[in-house]
Scaffold this active site. Sequence first.
Site, short mmCIF file in Angstrom:
data_model
loop_
_atom_site.label_atom_id
_atom_site.label_comp_id
_atom_site.label_asym_id
_atom_site.label_seq_id
_atom_site.Cartn_x
_atom_site.Cartn_y
_atom_site.Cartn_z
N SER A 1 21.00 48.65 70.95
CA SER A 1 20.88 47.78 69.77
C SER A 1 21.62 48.43 68.62
O SER A 1 21.58 49.67 68.48
CB SER A 1 19.39 47.62 69.39
OG SER A 1 19.28 47.12 68.08
N GLU B 1 27.74 49.01 73.98
CA GLU B 1 27.95 48.65 75.40
C GLU B 1 27.36 47.28 75.74
O GLU B 1 27.84 46.59 76.64
CB GLU B 1 27.32 49.71 76.32
CG GLU B 1 28.04 51.05 76.29
CD GLU B 1 29.46 50.97 76.83
OE1 GLU B 1 29.66 50.30 77.85
OE2 GLU B 1 30.35 51.59 76.22
N LYS C 1 18.60 40.60 75.60
CA LYS C 1 17.71 41.41 74.76
C LYS C 1 17.08 40.54 73.68
O LYS C 1 15.91 40.66 73.36
CB LYS C 1 18.44 42.60 74.12
CG LYS C 1 17.43 43.49 73.41
CD LYS C 1 18.01 44.76 72.92
CE LYS C 1 18.69 44.59 71.59
NZ LYS C 1 17.77 44.26 70.48
N HIS D 1 27.31 44.57 73.78
CA HIS D 1 28.32 43.57 73.41
C HIS D 1 29.50 43.62 74.38
O HIS D 1 30.05 42.60 74.77
CB HIS D 1 28.85 43.83 72.00
CG HIS D 1 27.80 43.77 70.93
ND1 HIS D 1 27.32 44.89 70.30
CD2 HIS D 1 27.15 42.72 70.38
CE1 HIS D 1 26.42 44.54 69.40
NE2 HIS D 1 26.29 43.23 69.42
N TYR E 1 29.29 46.05 64.73
CA TYR E 1 28.75 47.36 65.10
C TYR E 1 28.50 47.37 66.61
O TYR E 1 27.40 47.61 67.09
CB TYR E 1 27.50 47.72 64.31
CG TYR E 1 27.42 49.22 64.07
CD1 TYR E 1 28.32 49.83 63.18
CD2 TYR E 1 26.53 50.02 64.75
CE1 TYR E 1 28.30 51.19 62.98
CE2 TYR E 1 26.52 51.40 64.55
CZ TYR E 1 27.39 51.96 63.66
OH TYR E 1 27.38 53.32 63.46
N ARG F 1 20.65 48.39 65.74
CA ARG F 1 19.61 48.96 64.87
C ARG F 1 19.11 50.32 65.36
O ARG F 1 18.41 51.01 64.61
CB ARG F 1 18.45 47.98 64.71
CG ARG F 1 18.80 46.75 63.87
CD ARG F 1 17.59 45.91 63.52
NE ARG F 1 17.91 44.94 62.49
CZ ARG F 1 18.21 43.64 62.74
NH1 ARG F 1 18.24 43.19 63.98
NH2 ARG F 1 18.48 42.83 61.74
#
Length: 282
Positions: A185, A35, A149, A37, A32, A187
């Site tokens: 994130s 930016e 993060k 990653h 998922y 999430r």
Amino acid sequence: MKIAVTVNEVREQVNEWKRQGFSVGLVPTMGYLHEGHKSLITCAVSENDRVVASVFVNPMQFGPSEDLESYPRDMDRDAALCEEAGVDLIFHPEPSEMYHNGFSSYVDMNTLTGGLCGKSRPVHFRGVCTVVAKLFNIVMPDRAYFGQKDAQQLAVIRHMADDLSYGIEIKGCPIIREEDGLAKSSRNTYLNKEERQAALVLNRALSEGRKLIEAGERDAASIKDTVTSVINAEPLARIDYVEIVSWDLLEPVKNIDGPVLVAVAVFIGKTRLIDNFIALED
Ligand code: PAF
């Protein structure tokens, strides 16, 4: 770009690259991709001849009441992002490929994992260390890339790689934020409109803490108080922790006299979000 689903396929490809003298970078992910990653991949592409990204929602790092089932997944989108960013090989195994029947060996750590996220997620870092150790053994990269993060994760992986003599360079990459400051994130997708707005409180509170440190405040308790009161003023927010610890052994500090990690974990509705900054780093 190839997509491998078995350990053997990855080994064969990486062995071939090594025979050709290529350096290999690894970007471990749970998919998922966003930016954040992408910035890890971009960094890996710029520093290595070949890049492997793993996309694996690792069941071992989720507690029984956590979001393993609902964790967002979109392999087609992930593959497109990886291809565009310059990944050469995606490793996308099934859980059974990583954890065969009877799997019973783990990598765990006695330090660094007891506080911060480890306190409310007691099995999390054993799962992270085990899967990352497996990925290191499978890919045998020269360098591996992790986002700041998850600062505790970054510190834990660095420590593990050193303890277990992996000889892999562990690279930490900066937090990537939305325009309004929310840390990217996977999430964030759980948040409704109201919660998405409320989630800005994490970065707002940390910014207040950062301002105090920049102004010369060195008393950790008073910085924590300020950060805590900003978060508590947001009705949809419930604090899991506000901590100031040494960077990178993650020991609680009273007086700030060296590099520290200022980290928060906050529930916005049912979604637990984390954010942090590192202060006084050379
Ligand atoms: O940061 C993550 O996405 C995961 O914890 C990791 C490092 C890919 C291990 O599953």
